[in-house]
Design a protein around this motif. Structure first.
Motif, short mmCIF file in Angstrom:
data_model
loop_
_atom_site.label_atom_id
_atom_site.label_comp_id
_atom_site.label_asym_id
_atom_site.label_seq_id
_atom_site.Cartn_x
_atom_site.Cartn_y
_atom_site.Cartn_z
N GLY A 127 -5.74 137.04 60.86
CA GLY A 127 -5.06 135.81 60.46
C GLY A 127 -4.63 135.87 59.00
N ALA A 140 -2.13 131.52 62.86
CA ALA A 140 -2.85 130.42 63.50
C ALA A 140 -3.54 130.89 64.78
CB ALA A 140 -1.90 129.26 63.80
N TYR A 143 -6.63 132.91 63.73
CA TYR A 143 -7.69 132.04 63.21
C TYR A 143 -8.32 131.20 64.31
CZ TYR A 143 -6.57 133.06 58.30
OH TYR A 143 -6.39 133.66 57.09
N GLU A 144 -7.52 130.77 65.27
CA GLU A 144 -8.07 130.01 66.39
C GLU A 144 -9.04 130.87 67.20
OE1 GLU A 144 -6.56 127.03 69.92
OE2 GLU A 144 -5.29 128.76 69.44
N TYR A 159 -7.19 127.96 60.31
CA TYR A 159 -6.36 127.70 61.50
C TYR A 159 -5.48 126.47 61.27
CZ TYR A 159 -5.28 125.80 66.14
OH TYR A 159 -4.64 125.27 67.23
N CYS A 163 -1.41 126.24 61.00
CA CYS A 163 -0.66 125.34 61.89
C CYS A 163 0.20 124.38 61.08
CB CYS A 163 -1.62 124.54 62.78
SG CYS A 163 -2.40 125.53 64.08
#
Length: 195
Positions: A127, A140, A143-144, A159, A163
């Motif tokens: 990320g 994103a 990171y999610e 995240y 976003c």
């Protein structure tokens, strides 16, 4: 190692544990010795040596650090060495290369001995690499995945930040409205961004 030590003899080198040291008088002492004509040449040499000492010590310390890193890497398994390589690429600004190495880590069979947090951090690093390339949608996603694996707040914050960077305001509002945790983290993130 070798321990040849000659204390108190000005200008004489001594060796201790692979480092060469030189007994050097204080600067005030050099002025006193300089006044004595038979020691002028020795003082001149000492002054040149004093200027070289920081460079020599720096080189010795850097060499020891390199040896230590190599020894540390020998004790690591293959996936840890790959992450180390990717981390170095990321830190040196070679983001695309780092992404390729991180992806190779997460796309092959996971080593159970590493634990899920290791792979969560790899996704977090992915990320970061995408984010540094301003590819926030990809960042994103990574990171999610990182947050789902290791459940660290820092991954959730990253995240939401990614976003926020690629989504329009309406879509982002819908996202954070899904969860109380998202709303709380968004409030914290907003405060940090405004600073």
């Amino acid at each position: 190692g070798n321990r040849i030590i000659h204390f108190g003899i000005i200008g004489k080198p001594y060796l201790c544990n692979s480092f060469i040291f030189i007994c050097v008088p204080a600067k005030a002492d050099l002025g006193f010795v300089r006044a004595d004509t038979k020691h002028r040449e020795r003082v001149f040499i000492l002054e040149r040596i004093i200027k070289l000492i920081p460079l020599c010590l720096c080189r010795c310390i850097c060499a020891e650090i390199r040896k230590s890193k190599k020894a540390h890497l020998k004790n690591q398994n293959e996936v840890e060495r790959e992450k180390y390589k990717a981390d170095n690429l990321l830190n040196s600004g070679e983001y695309a290369s780092a992404i390729l190495v991180y992806l190779s880590i997460v796309n092959k069979e996971w080593d159970d001995s590493m634990g899920k947090d290791f792979y969560g951090k790899v996704y977090g690093s992915l990320g970061a690499a995408y984010g540094r390339m301003f590819l926030y949608e990809e960042a994103a996603k990574m990171y999610e995945s990182a947050f789902q694996i290791c459940e660290e707040e820092s991954m959730l914050k990253a995240y939401l930040y990614a976003c926020r960077r690629y989504m329009n305001a309406e879509t982002y509002a819908q996202l954070i409205g899904k969860s109380q945790m998202y709303m709380e983290m968004n409030t914290e993130l907003t405060k940090e961004v405004e600073r």
